[in-house]
Every structure is written in C-alpha cells, then in structure tokens.
Design a protein around this motif. Structure first.
Motif: not given
Length: 75
Positions: A20-22, A26-28, A30-36
């Motif tokens: 949940e923290t991760v 991602c939502k904030r 702080l971490l770059g990524g892709q939502y699939i």
C-alpha cells in the motif's frame, strides 16, 4: 536499451514497506511507473531507476530499515 520494471510487491520487499505504501508512492509521484489496467483490477510496474533514485536520495527510513542497519550492543 529497454527499461526494467519491478512489481509493487518486489519494491515493497526491497524498501521494507507495505505494498500500500508503494502504491501511495506511485500515486504521489515519488516512484515512477506505469499503471496497467486489467479487466477487474490494475497493477503497477515500477521503473527500477526511479526506485534506485528513491533509495539513494530518501531521508525517510522504515522501522524495518532502521532495525536492519542497527548494530545491537549488549553493553
């Protein structure tokens, strides 16, 4: 060269935090990524470079990270 990605569970284990923290990182942003997005529920793929930058520059430590880095002295 293609980018390497990790799952939210892998990142959580590496950082010593909950998934949940991760997701919140991602939502904030702080971490770059892709939502699939799948049919029912989506998942995050986190860019390993952004994870390494977060680890390098972060001043925030989880309780797990602090305990892991501490040396225990009896006296």
């Amino acid at each position: 060269m293609s980018k390497k990605y990790l799952s939210a569970a892998q990142v959580a284990k590496r950082l010593g935090v909950s998934t949940e923290t991760v997701y919140n990182y991602c939502k904030r942003g702080l971490l770059g990524g892709q939502y699939i997005k799948n049919n029912v529920k989506g998942t995050w793929r986190i860019d390993i470079e952004s994870l390494e930058l977060l680890e390098k520059d972060s001043i925030f430590k989880s309780t797990y990270q602090i305990k892991k880095n501490k040396e225990f002295n009896l006296f």
